[in-house]
Design a protein around this motif. Structure first.
Motif, mmCIF file in Angstrom:
data_model
loop_
_atom_site.group_PDB
_atom_site.id
_atom_site.type_symbol
_atom_site.label_atom_id
_atom_site.label_comp_id
_atom_site.label_asym_id
_atom_site.label_seq_id
_atom_site.Cartn_x
_atom_site.Cartn_y
_atom_site.Cartn_z
ATOM 1 N N LEU A 147 27.812 -11.607 -28.128
ATOM 2 C CA LEU A 147 29.009 -12.426 -27.867
ATOM 3 C C LEU A 147 29.593 -12.551 -29.374
ATOM 4 O O LEU A 147 30.197 -12.366 -30.317
ATOM 5 N N THR A 175 28.388 -4.223 -20.993
ATOM 6 C CA THR A 175 28.653 -5.591 -19.821
ATOM 7 C C THR A 175 29.851 -5.699 -19.760
ATOM 8 O O THR A 175 30.170 -6.032 -18.447
ATOM 9 N N LEU A 176 31.061 -5.432 -20.067
ATOM 10 C CA LEU A 176 32.770 -5.246 -19.791
ATOM 11 C C LEU A 176 32.297 -4.336 -18.914
ATOM 12 O O LEU A 176 32.944 -4.475 -17.152
ATOM 13 N N VAL A 177 31.986 -3.485 -19.250
ATOM 14 C CA VAL A 177 32.513 -1.983 -18.491
ATOM 15 C C VAL A 177 31.354 -2.740 -16.724
ATOM 16 O O VAL A 177 32.298 -2.019 -15.585
ATOM 17 N N SER A 179 32.723 -6.107 -10.263
ATOM 18 C CA SER A 179 32.993 -7.169 -9.261
ATOM 19 C C SER A 179 34.124 -6.535 -8.799
ATOM 20 O O SER A 179 34.784 -6.661 -7.668
ATOM 21 N N VAL A 209 30.841 -5.074 -15.509
ATOM 22 C CA VAL A 209 31.048 -6.153 -15.061
ATOM 23 C C VAL A 209 32.544 -5.979 -13.819
ATOM 24 O O VAL A 209 32.579 -6.060 -12.966
ATOM 25 N N ALA A 210 32.756 -5.156 -15.249
ATOM 26 C CA ALA A 210 33.974 -4.556 -13.543
ATOM 27 C C ALA A 210 33.891 -3.660 -12.607
ATOM 28 O O ALA A 210 34.365 -3.830 -11.669
ATOM 29 N N TYR A 232 33.515 -3.833 -33.244
ATOM 30 C CA TYR A 232 34.135 -3.221 -32.414
ATOM 31 C C TYR A 232 34.825 -1.829 -33.037
ATOM 32 O O TYR A 232 35.242 -0.773 -32.543
ATOM 33 N N VAL A 249 28.536 -5.902 -25.994
ATOM 34 C CA VAL A 249 29.586 -7.047 -24.780
ATOM 35 C C VAL A 249 30.752 -5.425 -24.244
ATOM 36 O O VAL A 249 30.773 -5.887 -23.082
ATOM 37 N N LEU A 250 30.238 -4.458 -25.400
ATOM 38 C CA LEU A 250 31.419 -3.376 -23.949
ATOM 39 C C LEU A 250 30.903 -3.000 -22.897
ATOM 40 O O LEU A 250 31.711 -2.805 -21.674
#
Lengths: 296, 292, 368
Positions: B37, B270-272, B278, B274-275, B59, B267-268
């Motif tokens: 990160l 990982t965010l996808v 979850s 995680v979304a 980014y 990072v992007l």
């Protein structure tokens, strides 16, 4: 289905029977699903057996059928030729690393299993950290670990950074298996031991570990095989000396002889031995206990 | 109050037991993620070094690149296709084992038969498709000899098809195991009751088996989705370099020491991820399901 | 400190798991050394929690637990001289009968020969010699219970705590093992505390019956007292065998009062020890089901019977030595007569018959 009803007049219509009669005519779905299952198992094992067979060709052998001769040429080639890389060294390292990972995984998973028996403040943080570690892209984690070591001025090596990176992969599996194992452990056994005067350690040593032994073997199996095959997390963390999967990876890029298949055969034999020993010892433990069922 | 002291004491023992686990996860999961990160906000000196600082340039670069969209589309395509096939095969294999095999010992034996390859090398299992799918492989040879085709099919190996085949081959087991477990827990009397109420085979599948296997499906989906989205190896080898995914591009970036952009893209991703995870977790209390 | 006696005193014992609701709420109780005490109540009433607090598997939130004159709160189980027999026994599945029984001696560091000798002696006492080398899974329920008993007894406890010891057994075996428990208690001469939800079990075994509800003791006393003289509606209904009627006091005169229920005939109830009953109070009374006699309308009442409530028979159940006749005497409430078999069949009733339910006047008791 009407045939089923007629078949079992004394038991009425029973579910097991309507879906899969325990005797009499099988429903058509059985044959459809049995074919699917057979096809799946064939697709699962078929290709693997192809390369095992092809690894026993002689010096003329190629990467595809038909089989050219029969010999152990490519196995000898594998361990003697320099161009195939340091197979023996990486094999040694992989086994050593897997053994260390297994031991640590079993111990830490067992302790975590004990901890998670009761809810405690903040337990969800640990749980979701574990799930995160399980689903995070291995290569990204590996890179992060590599950069971290770099930033701290440490040089990555298979016994330090790669060990930790692999544990971040084997531990979530180990703890999840432990959860399943623990859910069958009756806490009254532990309390009974304490009631009879056992110390915490005696209760663990004399009751918990022996009762949970089959589950702990399963955790060990996960630890060993996941470590032995781990690739993505190890790639950026192993340092200068390769583990076996890394060796195979580099071979896929530059070796186009059946040596590659021979290596596949060798590592699969190791895997099968480990699986056999694990499952065998679980069966042995269960048998020793008179095939009893553990009460939940 | 004495009760609060006893709860804090049990919290302490809980933490004591999980402390070794935390002791591994913090340096080897949490810290690396934070490092990536941080790196995503750093500048690059162009020689593999990172220059500390704070910039969103990485980014901007990743998000403006047409390549990024292409990579994500490719990754999503592989993920969806693999998910559908592993789910269908996994569900029906588990359904067959639980509800159609009469002898329970045999069912467990067949289940183990499915799980054994999980414990062998993934790379080897992937390579093992070469003698089958290759230009001179068994499938082409068989098709030519039966006269179905004249020229060997090139799409079999080193193509998107090969990538999906390899994924399904590796990952179906991740569906079978949790779905099998969930189905095995279904009380058989429930199904008897449904039959007594006049439900058809399809009704039972739709109204009882699927809802009750939902936790297994969710758990399997998490595994499959996160592994496919995090993979670069299968894409690289099985597509023969023809396709790329987000992580395989990341791997190339790292190879040419483009750490900051690689980190931003990681990072992007990982965010996808995680979304998605979850979202799946919202539909099922995974912890309760596992400990039950 | 060494605990030598098995008398127990609970003083103001409370237990709360969440700091809000008390699972056990201010329990005071004294149990004599060598007594057989049964805790009884519906599930969730706190009886098992009390047992576990005495055993030392849980700590009370407040209050004292005194065993043999020593406050044992905070002490580990082994120092309390208590032993627990767990629900469904919790026998160690990986150890044989002999090893299970020898476990307590093993953790005390006794040599193998020594502890196996002691275990064998105990095995003989519970008549399991031929099963000594079996694993728990290979034993029947009754045998498992005996192993559990022997495993607990080998620690020479002063107090044995039994958590629903008979619930895992089938009906016939339960009666048999009940006797065995009582025999063991007499032989060992120690205090038994037994948790159950079965009334019959409690009154058959206990010197002291403790009826609980929502973490509180509703009544504690000898079995006969609790069964025959329940203190209030809850105990009466829980222990069974009683009809409970509710009404308003219409008149108090000397040794008795009149209870009126709506428009129905008033019931005369002796005051007995109850004081402070005033006209207009709402009050519950109890009449034992086997004290209720049924006569046909117009027939003369048995001697001593004052009240006669006209009722309709709603159901009849044959129970062997008596017949259970259910009546609609009280609206919205059960009213049952246990009629001796011979009396019933001398002049049997049918469902729908109108009868008079009556009892000897001093058999009715006011409840708290």
């Amino acid at each position: 289905m009407s045939a089923v009803v007629v078949d079992n007049p004394e038991q009425g219509i029973s579910a097991r029977k309507a879906i899969a009669p325990s005797r009499g005519k099988r429903p058509w779905t059985f044959y459809v699903l049995a074919s699917l299952f057979t096809a799946y198992v064939l697709a699962l094992y078929g290709p693997m057996f192809c390369i095992y067979i092809l690894s026993f060709q002689d010096v003329r052998g190629g990467l595809v059928f038909p089989m050219k001769g029969r010999s152990l040429h490519w196995f000898i080639d594998l361990f003697t030729q320099v161009r195939t890389g340091d197979v023996k060294g990486s094999f040694d390292r992989s086994i050593k690393l897997a053994v260390i990972v297994t031991i640590i995984t079993v111990v830490i998973s067992f302790l975590a299993g004990l901890g998670f028996r009761r809810r405690f403040k903040g337990d969800s943080i640990v749980f979701y950290m574990m799930i995160g570690s399980l689903v995070a892209p291995g290569l990204v984690l590996g890179l992060g670990t590599g950069l971290l070591f770099q930033a701290l001025g440490l040089s990555p090596a298979w016994y330090s950074s790669a060990l930790g990176a692999q544990l971040s992969w084997t531990l979530p599996f180990g703890v999840l298996v432990m959860f399943a194992v623990m859910s069958r452990f009756n806490n009254a056994w532990d309390e009974a031991a304490r009631d009879l005067g056992a110390s915490r350690w005696q209760a663990i040593r004399l009751v918990m570990i022996p009762v949970l032994a089959p589950g702990l073997v399963a955790v060990a199996l996960f630890g060993f095989t996941l470590s032995y095959d781990e690739f993505a997390r190890t790639l950026q963390t192993a340092g200068s000396l390769n583990t076996l999967p890394l060796e195979i990876w580099s071979m896929t890029l530059n070796v186009t002889s059946p040596s590659l298949y021979a290596l596949g055969t060798v590592t699969t034999i190791v895997s099968f031995v480990v699986i056999g020993v694990s499952l065998g010892s679980i069966v042995l433990i269960q048998k020793k206990r008179g095939a009893q069922k553990i009460k939940g | 109050m004495p009760s609060s002291s006893s709860t804090s004491r049990s919290s302490l023992t809980g933490w004591l037991y999980v402390s070794p686990l935390v002791g591994v996860l913090v340096p080897f999961f949490l810290a690396p993620i934070l490092v990536v990160l941080a790196a995503s906000f750093f500048g690059s000196d162009g020689f593999g070094g990172l220059t500390p600082g704070f910039t969103l340039a990485n980014y901007v670069e990743v998000l403006h690149s047409a390549l990024t969209l292409k990579l994500y589309l490719a990754t999503i395509k592989f993920t969806v296709l693999t998910w559908i096939f592993t789910l269908l095969i996994g569900f029906f294999v588990a359904y067959f084992l639980v509800f159609h095999v009469r002898n329970q010992l045999l069912a467990i034996g067949l289940f183990l038969l499915c799980t054994v390859p999980f414990w062998t090398s993934n790379i080897i299992r992937m390579i093992s498709w070469i003698p089958l799918l290759g230009k001179e492989g068994l499938i082409n040879a068989a098709l030519i000899s039966t006269g179905v085709i004249r020229q060997p099919l090139e799409v079999l190996l080193f193509s998107d098809l090969a990538v999906v085949i390899a994924y399904v081959h590796q990952l179906t087991i991740f569906m079978i195991v949790p779905i099998f477990n969930a189905m095995a827990r279904i009380d058989k009397r429930l199904i008897e009751a449904a039959i007594d109420a006049g439900a058809s085979r399809f009704d039972i599948l739709r109204l009882i088996v699927v809802p009750m296997a939902k936790s297994g499906i969710a758990l399997g989906s998490i595994f499959v989705v996160s592994i496919v989205m995090g993979d670069f190896f299968v894409v690289k080898v099985m597509s023969g370099g023809g396709s790329a995914s987000v992580v395989s591009a990341f791997y190339e970036d790292v190879g040419v020491l483009q750490y900051p952009t690689a980190a931003a893209s990681a990072v992007l991703l990982t965010l996808v991820l995680v979304a998605i995870v979850s979202l799946i977790l919202r539909s099922v209390d995974i912890r309760r399901e596992i400990t039950r | 400190m060494r605990i030598e006696r098995g008398d127990i005193e609970l003083a103001g014992v409370c237990k709360s798991y969440d700091g809000v609701v008390n699972a056990v709420d201010g329990v005071n109780l004294r149990i004599a050394d060598g007594a057989y005490c049964c805790f009884i109540g519906p599930s969730g009433c706190g009886k098992t929690t009390i047992l576990r607090m005495i055993a030392g598997h849980e700590d009370p939130t407040a209050g004292e637990i005194v065993i043999g004159g020593h406050n044992v709160v905070g002490l580990p189980p082994v120092q309390r001289r208590t032993a627990m027999m767990f629900q469904s026994y919790a026998l160690f599945p990986h150890l044989t009968v002999r090893e299970n029984i020898a476990f307590a001696l093993q953790v005390r560091g006794q040599s193998k020969a020594e502890r196996l000798r002691a275990a064998d002696a105990m095995i003989e006492k519970v008549r399991l010699t031929q099963f000594a080398d079996r694993l728990p899974a290979q034993l029947s329920g009754g045998q498992q219970q005996r192993v559990a008993l022997a495993r607990a007894a080998i620690t020479e406890p002063r107090v044995l705590l039994l958590d629903e010891p008979l619930s895992a057994l089938d009906e016939q075996l339960r009666v048999q093992m009940r006797q065995e428990l009582r025999r063991m208690q007499r032989e060992l001469g120690i205090t038994f505390i037994h948790v159950t939800h079965t009334q019959l079990e409690a009154i058959a075994l206990a010197d002291l019956v403790v009826v609980m509800e929502q973490g509180r003791i509703k009544q504690a006393g000898p079995a006969r007292e609790v069964y025959a003289h329940p203190r209030d509606r809850y105990v009466a209904e829980f222990m069974g065998g009683q009809n409970v009627l509710s009404g308003r006091v219409a008149k108090v005169n000397g040794g008795s009062f009149l209870l009126k229920q709506g428009a129905r005939e008033a019931i005369e109830v002796p005051l007995q020890a109850r004081r402070g009953i005033g006209v207009g109070d709402t009050i519950d009374i109890a009449v034992r089901r086997d004290d209720v006699a049924l006569v046909r309308p117009g027939a003369s009442l048995p001697p001593g019977c004052g009240t006669a409530l006209p009722s309709r028979v709603t159901a009849i159940e044959y129970q062997g030595y008596f017949v259970k006749v259910m009546l609609d005497t009280v609206p919205d409430d059960e009213f049952v007569a246990y009629v001796p078999e011979k009396t019933f069949f001398a002049d049997p009733f049918n469902v729908g018959d109108v009868v008079l339910a009556t009892w000897v006047a001093d058999r009715a008791r006011p409840l708290a």
